[in-house]
Design a protein around this motif. Structure first.
Motif, PDB file in Angstrom:
ATOM      1  N   GLU A 231       0.702  -1.212  -0.068  1.00 47.33           N
ATOM      2  CA  GLU A 231      -0.080   0.024   0.157  1.00 47.33           C
ATOM      3  C   GLU A 231       0.898   1.298   0.234  1.00 47.33           C
ATOM      4  O   GLU A 231       2.019   1.204   0.526  1.00 47.33           O
ATOM      5  CB  GLU A 231      -1.047   0.003   1.296  1.00 47.33           C
ATOM      6  CG  GLU A 231      -1.882  -1.129   1.296  1.00 47.33           C
ATOM      7  CD  GLU A 231      -3.187  -0.979   0.248  1.00 47.33           C
ATOM      8  OE1 GLU A 231      -3.170   0.226  -0.282  1.00 47.33           O
ATOM      9  OE2 GLU A 231      -3.696  -1.826   0.226  1.00 47.33           O
ATOM     10  N   GLU A 232       0.411   2.222  -0.721  1.00 47.34           N
ATOM     11  CA  GLU A 232       1.037   3.510  -0.494  1.00 47.34           C
ATOM     12  C   GLU A 232       0.728   4.069   0.849  1.00 47.34           C
ATOM     13  O   GLU A 232      -0.301   4.134   1.338  1.00 47.34           O
ATOM     14  CB  GLU A 232       0.732   4.400  -1.560  1.00 47.34           C
ATOM     15  CG  GLU A 232       0.746   4.156  -3.069  1.00 47.34           C
ATOM     16  CD  GLU A 232       2.237   4.157  -3.458  1.00 47.34           C
ATOM     17  OE1 GLU A 232       2.954   4.927  -2.786  1.00 47.34           O
ATOM     18  OE2 GLU A 232       2.917   3.054  -4.145  1.00 47.34           O
ATOM     19  N   ILE A 233       1.900   4.800   1.495  1.00 45.58           N
ATOM     20  CA  ILE A 233       1.529   5.319   2.666  1.00 45.58           C
ATOM     21  C   ILE A 233       0.484   6.484   2.648  1.00 45.58           C
ATOM     22  O   ILE A 233      -0.254   6.721   3.574  1.00 45.58           O
ATOM     23  CB  ILE A 233       2.906   6.070   3.254  1.00 45.58           C
ATOM     24  CG1 ILE A 233       2.662   6.411   4.780  1.00 45.58           C
ATOM     25  CG2 ILE A 233       3.299   7.152   2.529  1.00 45.58           C
ATOM     26  CD1 ILE A 233       2.545   5.069   5.754  1.00 45.58           C
TER      27      ILE A 233
ATOM     28  N   TYR B 204      -4.648  -4.060   2.807  1.00 43.67           N
ATOM     29  CA  TYR B 204      -3.496  -5.023   3.326  1.00 43.67           C
ATOM     30  C   TYR B 204      -2.364  -4.260   3.657  1.00 43.67           C
ATOM     31  O   TYR B 204      -1.692  -3.959   2.379  1.00 43.67           O
ATOM     32  CB  TYR B 204      -3.586  -6.271   2.727  1.00 43.67           C
ATOM     33  CG  TYR B 204      -4.855  -7.027   2.473  1.00 43.67           C
ATOM     34  CD1 TYR B 204      -5.697  -7.396   3.682  1.00 43.67           C
ATOM     35  CD2 TYR B 204      -5.460  -6.696   1.422  1.00 43.67           C
ATOM     36  CE1 TYR B 204      -6.818  -8.215   3.667  1.00 43.67           C
ATOM     37  CE2 TYR B 204      -6.827  -7.390   1.089  1.00 43.67           C
ATOM     38  CZ  TYR B 204      -7.307  -7.918   2.564  1.00 43.67           C
ATOM     39  OH  TYR B 204      -8.604  -8.659   2.381  1.00 43.67           O
ATOM     40  N   TRP B 205      -1.813  -4.031   4.870  1.00 45.27           N
ATOM     41  CA  TRP B 205      -0.594  -3.458   4.994  1.00 45.27           C
ATOM     42  C   TRP B 205       0.151  -3.844   6.364  1.00 45.27           C
ATOM     43  O   TRP B 205      -0.733  -4.398   7.186  1.00 45.27           O
ATOM     44  CB  TRP B 205      -0.661  -2.044   4.711  1.00 45.27           C
ATOM     45  CG  TRP B 205      -1.304  -1.436   5.633  1.00 45.27           C
ATOM     46  CD1 TRP B 205      -2.840  -1.261   5.605  1.00 45.27           C
ATOM     47  CD2 TRP B 205      -1.172  -0.698   6.985  1.00 45.27           C
ATOM     48  NE1 TRP B 205      -3.338  -0.561   6.411  1.00 45.27           N
ATOM     49  CE2 TRP B 205      -2.073  -0.259   7.386  1.00 45.27           C
ATOM     50  CE3 TRP B 205       0.130  -0.436   7.524  1.00 45.27           C
ATOM     51  CZ2 TRP B 205      -2.301   0.435   8.742  1.00 45.27           C
ATOM     52  CZ3 TRP B 205      -0.002   0.226   8.901  1.00 45.27           C
ATOM     53  CH2 TRP B 205      -1.087   0.824   9.376  1.00 45.27           C
ATOM     54  N   SER B 206       1.483  -3.619   6.465  1.00 47.88           N
ATOM     55  CA  SER B 206       2.061  -3.998   7.678  1.00 47.88           C
ATOM     56  C   SER B 206       3.195  -2.783   8.137  1.00 47.88           C
ATOM     57  O   SER B 206       3.495  -2.150   7.042  1.00 47.88           O
ATOM     58  CB  SER B 206       2.910  -5.167   7.869  1.00 47.88           C
ATOM     59  OG  SER B 206       3.467  -5.110   8.780  1.00 47.88           O
ATOM     60  N   VAL B 207       3.238  -2.456   9.212  1.00 44.36           N
ATOM     61  CA  VAL B 207       4.185  -1.210   9.573  1.00 44.36           C
ATOM     62  C   VAL B 207       5.442  -1.518   8.979  1.00 44.36           C
ATOM     63  O   VAL B 207       6.223  -0.744   8.322  1.00 44.36           O
ATOM     64  CB  VAL B 207       4.295  -1.007  10.985  1.00 44.36           C
ATOM     65  CG1 VAL B 207       5.420  -0.042  11.564  1.00 44.36           C
ATOM     66  CG2 VAL B 207       3.026  -0.436  11.565  1.00 44.36           C
TER      67      VAL B 207
ATOM     68  N   ALA C 130      10.237   8.051   8.330  1.00 44.79           N
ATOM     69  CA  ALA C 130       8.959   8.797   8.373  1.00 44.79           C
ATOM     70  C   ALA C 130       7.834   8.204   8.163  1.00 44.79           C
ATOM     71  O   ALA C 130       6.950   8.365   8.552  1.00 44.79           O
ATOM     72  CB  ALA C 130       9.137  10.107   7.333  1.00 44.79           C
ATOM     73  N   ASP C 131       7.929   7.228   6.899  1.00 46.63           N
ATOM     74  CA  ASP C 131       6.771   6.380   6.345  1.00 46.63           C
ATOM     75  C   ASP C 131       6.512   5.427   7.657  1.00 46.63           C
ATOM     76  O   ASP C 131       5.185   5.109   8.086  1.00 46.63           O
ATOM     77  CB  ASP C 131       6.951   6.024   5.144  1.00 46.63           C
ATOM     78  CG  ASP C 131       6.806   6.789   3.967  1.00 46.63           C
ATOM     79  OD1 ASP C 131       6.699   8.111   4.278  1.00 46.63           O
ATOM     80  OD2 ASP C 131       7.123   6.308   2.965  1.00 46.63           O
ATOM     81  N   ALA C 132       7.343   4.666   8.242  1.00 48.11           N
ATOM     82  CA  ALA C 132       7.193   4.018   9.240  1.00 48.11           C
ATOM     83  C   ALA C 132       6.178   4.672  10.609  1.00 48.11           C
ATOM     84  O   ALA C 132       5.478   3.973  11.205  1.00 48.11           O
ATOM     85  CB  ALA C 132       8.423   3.208   9.794  1.00 48.11           C
ATOM     86  N   MET C 133       6.712   5.801  10.775  1.00 47.19           N
ATOM     87  CA  MET C 133       6.204   6.580  11.630  1.00 47.19           C
ATOM     88  C   MET C 133       4.579   6.701  11.445  1.00 47.19           C
ATOM     89  O   MET C 133       3.663   6.592  12.132  1.00 47.19           O
ATOM     90  CB  MET C 133       6.967   7.704  12.088  1.00 47.19           C
ATOM     91  CG  MET C 133       6.230   8.697  13.325  1.00 47.19           C
ATOM     92  SD  MET C 133       7.140  10.203  13.734  1.00 47.19           S
ATOM     93  CE  MET C 133       6.617  11.170  12.277  1.00 47.19           C
ATOM     94  N   LEU C 134       4.320   7.247  10.322  1.00 45.60           N
ATOM     95  CA  LEU C 134       2.952   7.554   9.906  1.00 45.60           C
ATOM     96  C   LEU C 134       2.241   6.208   9.748  1.00 45.60           C
ATOM     97  O   LEU C 134       1.026   6.256  10.124  1.00 45.60           O
ATOM     98  CB  LEU C 134       2.876   8.208   8.204  1.00 45.60           C
ATOM     99  CG  LEU C 134       3.408   9.549   8.261  1.00 45.60           C
ATOM    100  CD1 LEU C 134       3.635   9.865   6.712  1.00 45.60           C
ATOM    101  CD2 LEU C 134       2.624  10.411   8.998  1.00 45.60           C
TER     102      LEU C 134
END
Length: 182
Positions: free
Chosen positions: A2-4, A80-83, A91-95
């Motif tokens: 997935e896109e953030i 469907y996504w995972s951190v 930055a994306d992981a934080m979001l």
């Protein structure tokens, strides 16, 4: 993956409600959405544009043929996504973690609201459920369970004939599976 932008867009509370509403009721007019969600038309329009940019909703044809009104529908049914998908970008992981927390908070809030409210009937009280188990599994086995649960829910959802005259209410179904300690 997935896109953030899609993940963060759908996990804003009003946007989540819009996506849920469109998923249940199908294409809807902006004014109908605003009225149903107790929001201002301008606010709904803003959130719809944000969801459109993220590819979550799209404009729909007006079923009456009147092109003066703005109709919207979902562009997709699930995410469907995972951190861990965003490990390469702090930055994306934080979001993604923030969106994950928002999703869990939304799920718990719905469950809490159900428990605080009076059920529509004893039949609904008997039908509502909670299930949990503690067992052993590998990461691959847990992923297989996730796929099986999602497939079962989707198959069940598709089996419902919304045109059969049976009175229905929206229901929320969620399950979590994760590593833990007793």
């Amino acid at each position: 993956m997935e896109e953030i932008e899609a993940i963060t867009a759908v996990h804003q509370p009003v946007r989540r409600r819009i996506v849920d509403y469109l998923g249940l009721y199908g294409p809807s007019q902006v004014t109908s959405l605003a009225r149903s969600l107790d929001q201002q038309v301008g606010s709904i329009s803003h959130h719809l544009r944000m969801l459109e940019r993220a590819g979550i909703v799209e404009r729909a044809d007006d079923p009456t043929g009147d092109r003066r009104t703005s109709w919207w529908q979902t562009a997709r049914k699930s995410f469907y996504w995972s951190v861990d998908d965003f490990a390469d970008s702090p930055a994306d992981a934080m979001l993604a973690r923030s969106a994950e927390r928002a999703n869990i908070n939304s799920q718990i809030a719905r469950l809490s609201a159900w428990h605080r409210s009076a059920a529509p009937s004893p039949e609904w009280n008997r039908s509502a459920f909670s299930t949990d188990t503690l067992t052993w599994a590998s990461a691959q086995e847990l992923a297989a369970l996730s796929a099986a649960v999602n497939a079962t829910i989707e198959s069940w959802r598709r089996s419902i004939d919304l045109e059969d005259g049976v009175e229905r209410q929206p229901v929320f179904v969620f399950a979590h599976g994760f590593p833990t300690a007793p």
